[in-house]
Structure formats: C-alpha cells, structure tokens
Design a protein around this motif. Structure first.
Motif, PDB file in Angstrom:
ATOM      1  N   MET A 143       0.820  -1.211   0.000  1.00  0.00           N
ATOM      2  CA  MET A 143       0.000   0.000   0.000  1.00  0.00           C
ATOM      3  C   MET A 143       0.855   1.263   0.000  1.00  0.00           C
ATOM      4  SD  MET A 143      -3.168  -0.919  -0.181  1.00  0.00           S
ATOM      5  CE  MET A 143      -2.406  -1.943  -1.454  1.00  0.00           C
ATOM      6  N   LEU A 144       1.966   1.227   0.719  1.00  0.00           N
ATOM      7  CA  LEU A 144       2.861   2.380   0.740  1.00  0.00           C
ATOM      8  C   LEU A 144       3.490   2.617  -0.631  1.00  0.00           C
ATOM      9  CD1 LEU A 144       4.624   1.783   4.188  1.00  0.00           C
ATOM     10  CD2 LEU A 144       2.971   3.581   3.629  1.00  0.00           C
ATOM     11  N   ILE A 145       3.922   1.534  -1.267  1.00  0.00           N
ATOM     12  CA  ILE A 145       4.518   1.653  -2.605  1.00  0.00           C
ATOM     13  C   ILE A 145       3.482   2.144  -3.603  1.00  0.00           C
ATOM     14  CG2 ILE A 145       5.555   0.370  -4.512  1.00  0.00           C
ATOM     15  CD1 ILE A 145       6.800  -1.491  -2.397  1.00  0.00           C
ATOM     16  N   ALA A 146       2.264   1.563  -3.528  1.00  0.00           N
ATOM     17  CA  ALA A 146       1.198   1.969  -4.448  1.00  0.00           C
ATOM     18  C   ALA A 146       0.845   3.438  -4.265  1.00  0.00           C
ATOM     19  CB  ALA A 146      -0.035   1.093  -4.232  1.00  0.00           C
ATOM     20  N   GLY A 147       0.773   3.892  -3.003  1.00  0.00           N
ATOM     21  CA  GLY A 147       0.468   5.295  -2.748  1.00  0.00           C
ATOM     22  C   GLY A 147       1.548   6.223  -3.262  1.00  0.00           C
ATOM     23  N   GLY A 148       2.795   5.857  -3.039  1.00  0.00           N
ATOM     24  CA  GLY A 148       3.905   6.671  -3.515  1.00  0.00           C
ATOM     25  C   GLY A 148       3.950   6.744  -5.033  1.00  0.00           C
ATOM     26  N   LEU A 149       3.733   5.600  -5.678  1.00  0.00           N
ATOM     27  CA  LEU A 149       3.733   5.584  -7.145  1.00  0.00           C
ATOM     28  C   LEU A 149       2.567   6.385  -7.705  1.00  0.00           C
ATOM     29  CD1 LEU A 149       4.711   1.868  -7.937  1.00  0.00           C
ATOM     30  CD2 LEU A 149       6.096   3.920  -8.275  1.00  0.00           C
ATOM     31  N   SER A 150       1.412   6.275  -7.059  1.00  0.00           N
ATOM     32  CA  SER A 150       0.250   7.039  -7.511  1.00  0.00           C
ATOM     33  C   SER A 150       0.550   8.534  -7.461  1.00  0.00           C
ATOM     34  CB  SER A 150      -0.961   6.713  -6.633  1.00  0.00           C
ATOM     35  OG  SER A 150      -2.082   7.479  -7.019  1.00  0.00           O
ATOM     36  N   PHE A 151       1.191   8.970  -6.390  1.00  0.00           N
ATOM     37  CA  PHE A 151       1.546  10.377  -6.243  1.00  0.00           C
ATOM     38  C   PHE A 151       2.476  10.828  -7.372  1.00  0.00           C
ATOM     39  CE2 PHE A 151       4.235  13.789  -4.635  1.00  0.00           C
ATOM     40  CZ  PHE A 151       3.317  14.666  -4.088  1.00  0.00           C
ATOM     41  N   LEU A 152       3.523  10.052  -7.622  1.00  0.00           N
ATOM     42  CA  LEU A 152       4.514  10.426  -8.641  1.00  0.00           C
ATOM     43  C   LEU A 152       3.948  10.322 -10.055  1.00  0.00           C
ATOM     44  CD1 LEU A 152       7.661   8.641  -7.149  1.00  0.00           C
ATOM     45  CD2 LEU A 152       7.114  11.086  -7.092  1.00  0.00           C
ATOM     46  N   VAL A 153       3.217   9.238 -10.307  1.00  0.00           N
ATOM     47  CA  VAL A 153       2.650   9.040 -11.645  1.00  0.00           C
ATOM     48  C   VAL A 153       1.600  10.096 -11.938  1.00  0.00           C
ATOM     49  CG1 VAL A 153       1.244   7.473 -13.035  1.00  0.00           C
ATOM     50  CG2 VAL A 153       3.171   6.576 -11.759  1.00  0.00           C
ATOM     51  N   GLY A 154       0.826  10.469 -10.906  1.00  0.00           N
ATOM     52  CA  GLY A 154      -0.175  11.512 -11.107  1.00  0.00           C
ATOM     53  C   GLY A 154       0.445  12.820 -11.568  1.00  0.00           C
ATOM     54  N   ILE A 155       1.601  13.149 -11.003  1.00  0.00           N
ATOM     55  CA  ILE A 155       2.315  14.361 -11.435  1.00  0.00           C
ATOM     56  C   ILE A 155       2.717  14.245 -12.903  1.00  0.00           C
ATOM     57  CG2 ILE A 155       4.415  15.728 -11.129  1.00  0.00           C
ATOM     58  CD1 ILE A 155       4.299  15.044  -8.154  1.00  0.00           C
ATOM     59  N   SER A 156       3.205  13.067 -13.279  1.00  0.00           N
ATOM     60  CA  SER A 156       3.630  12.878 -14.675  1.00  0.00           C
ATOM     61  C   SER A 156       2.442  12.971 -15.630  1.00  0.00           C
ATOM     62  CB  SER A 156       4.335  11.520 -14.830  1.00  0.00           C
ATOM     63  OG  SER A 156       3.414  10.451 -14.791  1.00  0.00           O
ATOM     64  N   TYR A 157       1.264  12.512 -15.196  1.00  0.00           N
ATOM     65  CA  TYR A 157       0.071  12.617 -16.040  1.00  0.00           C
ATOM     66  C   TYR A 157      -0.306  14.083 -16.249  1.00  0.00           C
ATOM     67  CZ  TYR A 157      -0.750   7.590 -15.471  1.00  0.00           C
ATOM     68  OH  TYR A 157      -0.639   6.224 -15.484  1.00  0.00           O
ATOM     69  N   GLY A 158      -0.175  14.882 -15.202  1.00  0.00           N
ATOM     70  CA  GLY A 158      -0.462  16.304 -15.336  1.00  0.00           C
ATOM     71  C   GLY A 158       0.458  16.969 -16.342  1.00  0.00           C
ATOM     72  N   ILE A 159       1.725  16.562 -16.326  1.00  0.00           N
ATOM     73  CA  ILE A 159       2.698  17.111 -17.279  1.00  0.00           C
ATOM     74  C   ILE A 159       2.377  16.643 -18.697  1.00  0.00           C
ATOM     75  CG2 ILE A 159       5.130  17.112 -17.962  1.00  0.00           C
ATOM     76  CD1 ILE A 159       5.805  16.813 -14.959  1.00  0.00           C
ATOM     77  N   ARG A 160       2.048  15.359 -18.835  1.00  0.00           N
ATOM     78  CA  ARG A 160       1.724  14.811 -20.153  1.00  0.00           C
ATOM     79  C   ARG A 160       0.472  15.452 -20.745  1.00  0.00           C
ATOM     80  NH1 ARG A 160       2.575   8.252 -20.309  1.00  0.00           N
ATOM     81  NH2 ARG A 160       4.699   8.196 -19.491  1.00  0.00           N
ATOM     82  N   ALA A 161      -0.468  15.811 -19.870  1.00  0.00           N
ATOM     83  CA  ALA A 161      -1.724  16.383 -20.351  1.00  0.00           C
ATOM     84  C   ALA A 161      -1.486  17.667 -21.139  1.00  0.00           C
ATOM     85  CB  ALA A 161      -2.650  16.655 -19.173  1.00  0.00           C
ATOM     86  N   PHE A 162      -0.430  18.382 -20.807  1.00  0.00           N
ATOM     87  CA  PHE A 162      -0.132  19.647 -21.490  1.00  0.00           C
ATOM     88  C   PHE A 162       0.992  19.499 -22.511  1.00  0.00           C
ATOM     89  CE2 PHE A 162      -1.960  20.720 -17.363  1.00  0.00           C
ATOM     90  CZ  PHE A 162      -3.001  21.552 -17.761  1.00  0.00           C
ATOM     91  N   GLY A 163       1.395  18.255 -22.755  1.00  0.00           N
ATOM     92  CA  GLY A 163       2.429  17.997 -23.751  1.00  0.00           C
ATOM     93  C   GLY A 163       1.844  17.666 -25.107  1.00  0.00           C
ATOM     94  N   GLU A 164       2.688  17.146 -25.974  1.00  0.00           N
ATOM     95  CA  GLU A 164       2.247  16.777 -27.315  1.00  0.00           C
ATOM     96  C   GLU A 164       1.636  15.376 -27.296  1.00  0.00           C
ATOM     97  OE1 GLU A 164       5.420  17.081 -30.051  1.00  0.00           O
ATOM     98  OE2 GLU A 164       5.758  19.234 -29.730  1.00  0.00           O
ATOM     99  N   GLN A 165       0.500  15.242 -27.960  1.00  0.00           N
ATOM    100  CA  GLN A 165      -0.207  13.971 -28.130  1.00  0.00           C
ATOM    101  C   GLN A 165      -0.394  13.202 -26.813  1.00  0.00           C
ATOM    102  OE1 GLN A 165       2.130  11.954 -31.156  1.00  0.00           O
ATOM    103  NE2 GLN A 165       1.010  12.978 -32.786  1.00  0.00           N
ATOM    104  N   PRO A 166      -1.101  13.771 -25.862  1.00  0.00           N
ATOM    105  CA  PRO A 166      -1.385  13.031 -24.623  1.00  0.00           C
ATOM    106  C   PRO A 166      -2.282  11.829 -24.910  1.00  0.00           C
ATOM    107  CG  PRO A 166      -2.713  15.018 -24.748  1.00  0.00           C
ATOM    108  CD  PRO A 166      -1.740  15.093 -25.890  1.00  0.00           C
ATOM    109  N   SER A 167      -2.103  10.778 -24.157  1.00  0.00           N
ATOM    110  CA  SER A 167      -2.869   9.555 -24.381  1.00  0.00           C
ATOM    111  C   SER A 167      -3.408   9.020 -23.059  1.00  0.00           C
ATOM    112  CB  SER A 167      -1.977   8.487 -25.033  1.00  0.00           C
ATOM    113  OG  SER A 167      -2.657   7.240 -25.100  1.00  0.00           O
ATOM    114  N   LEU A 168      -4.602   8.435 -23.118  1.00  0.00           N
ATOM    115  CA  LEU A 168      -5.212   7.835 -21.941  1.00  0.00           C
ATOM    116  C   LEU A 168      -4.837   6.362 -21.778  1.00  0.00           C
ATOM    117  CD1 LEU A 168      -8.821   9.358 -22.149  1.00  0.00           C
ATOM    118  CD2 LEU A 168      -6.933  10.077 -20.672  1.00  0.00           C
ATOM    119  N   ALA A 169      -4.049   5.837 -22.702  1.00  0.00           N
ATOM    120  CA  ALA A 169      -3.650   4.429 -22.629  1.00  0.00           C
ATOM    121  C   ALA A 169      -2.883   4.137 -21.340  1.00  0.00           C
ATOM    122  CB  ALA A 169      -2.802   4.061 -23.844  1.00  0.00           C
ATOM    123  N   VAL A 170      -2.181   5.142 -20.820  1.00  0.00           N
ATOM    124  CA  VAL A 170      -1.379   4.945 -19.614  1.00  0.00           C
ATOM    125  C   VAL A 170      -2.244   4.630 -18.393  1.00  0.00           C
ATOM    126  CG1 VAL A 170       0.565   6.353 -20.358  1.00  0.00           C
ATOM    127  CG2 VAL A 170      -1.387   7.443 -19.238  1.00  0.00           C
TER     128      VAL A 170
END
Length: 201
Positions: A143-170
C-alpha cells in the motif's frame, strides 16, 4: 464467571475485533484489486476514441475507490484512519464527477483531472498505510509503494496532459499496477492471519 475467566474474555475481545477488521480488510483489498485489473482490461480496449463508453469507464474507476473507502470507513475502529478514509471517499466521488465533465472536453482535460486525483489519493493512501503499520496489519509495504507511485505518476500525467499527443492508454497501466498491489496486500494479510492461527494452536 470467575475473575480469571472475565479477564480472559476482556483480553480476547480486542483480539477478535482486530482479527475481524483484518479479515474485512483482506476481502476489501482483494475485491478492490480484482476490480481494478478488470477495469484496466476494459479500458485498454475502450479508451480510444474518447466516446460515451470511455467516459463512463473514466467515471467508474474513481467510484470504485469511493465505494471501497466507504466500506473501509464502516469497518474501521480508529478515528484518525476513519477521517482519512472519509476524505478519500469524498475525494474520489468528486473525481468521478470531474472525470465525467473533463471527458467531454477531450483527452488532455481527462488526463489532467485523473492525474490530480491520483496525486491526492496517493498521498492519502501513503498516510493511511503508515498508520496501519503494525502487528495485526503488517508493514503495509504494497500500500505504501502503491500510494507513492500514484503520487509520482499523477504528477507525470499532469505534465503529459499539457504535452504533445497526450494519451489515456497509460491509465490502464496505472489501474493494473494499483490492482496488483491491492491483491499482494490481501495475500500478505492472509499469510499473516495463517501464521497467527498456527502460533495460537
């Protein structure tokens, strides 16, 4: 009833409560994990194009988390943990509504909203996992690993959303990973319960 018998009964009651709480949590983690993996499989096939089906799936995923949090809340005896779980239930419900709205604006908006939810929900999961570290519920590493990854991955999704060709496949990868961690945590709880039963016998 003798004094000794009464004392044993009093001491046994918290143990039974902790055991019941662990069993409830085990079932919840297992079901939550399986649902996440099934959602990932459905979304992997239905996310492109971003039509009504895809938007419905985007709404369903945080709703799964909201319902799980509510079930967890009802079985939880500790006030601090209950507050965190209640917060997560409200957060995920709002995220489901936001996903429905964002989906109508396209992939970037949907990815940005999902990322924001993943960041906050991941942080809440980290705090909850830290509070649950103990003899009865184990170290809570999945649960700790999943929570930490969710936090970090969520940030990357926010960055991707404003980048070129964002995808929901991730998002299918995100849900699969989260589901696997829930299933692993359920397995660890089952293993710990078996260890304690063997020790008691």
């Amino acid at each position: 009833m003798t004094t000794t018998t009464a004392n044993r009964s009093i001491l046994a009651t918290p143990t039974r409560l902790r055991s019941a709480n662990r069993s409830s949590l085990l079932r919840l983690y297992l079901i939550r994990g399986v649902l996440a993996v099934l959602w990932a499989a459905a979304f992997a096939k239905g996310h492109d194009p971003l039509d009504a089906l895809a938007i419905t799936l985007l709404v369903i995923y945080p709703l799964i988390d909201a319902v799980s949090s509510l079930i967890d809340y009802r079985s939880m005896p500790r006030d601090a943990e209950r507050r965190i779980t209640a917060f997560n239930a409200v957060l995920s419900t709002l995220a489901a509504i936001a996903m429905g709205v964002a989906g109508s604006f396209g992939v970037p908006a949907a990815l940005a909203v999902f990322g924001a939810w993943a960041v906050i929900a991941g942080a809440a999961q980290l705090v909850l996992g830290l509070r649950r570290r103990g003899r009865e519920l184990g170290k809570q590493w999945p649960m700790l690993i999943a929570g930490g990854l969710s936090f970090l991955v969520g940030i990357s999704y926010g960055i991707r959303a404003f980048g070129e060709q964002p995808s929901l496949a991730v998002l299918s990868v995100y849900a699969t990973g989260g589901g696997v961690f829930f299933i692993i945590q359920a397995g660890l709880l089952a293993w710990r319960a078996r260890q304690q039963r063997c020790a008691a016998n």
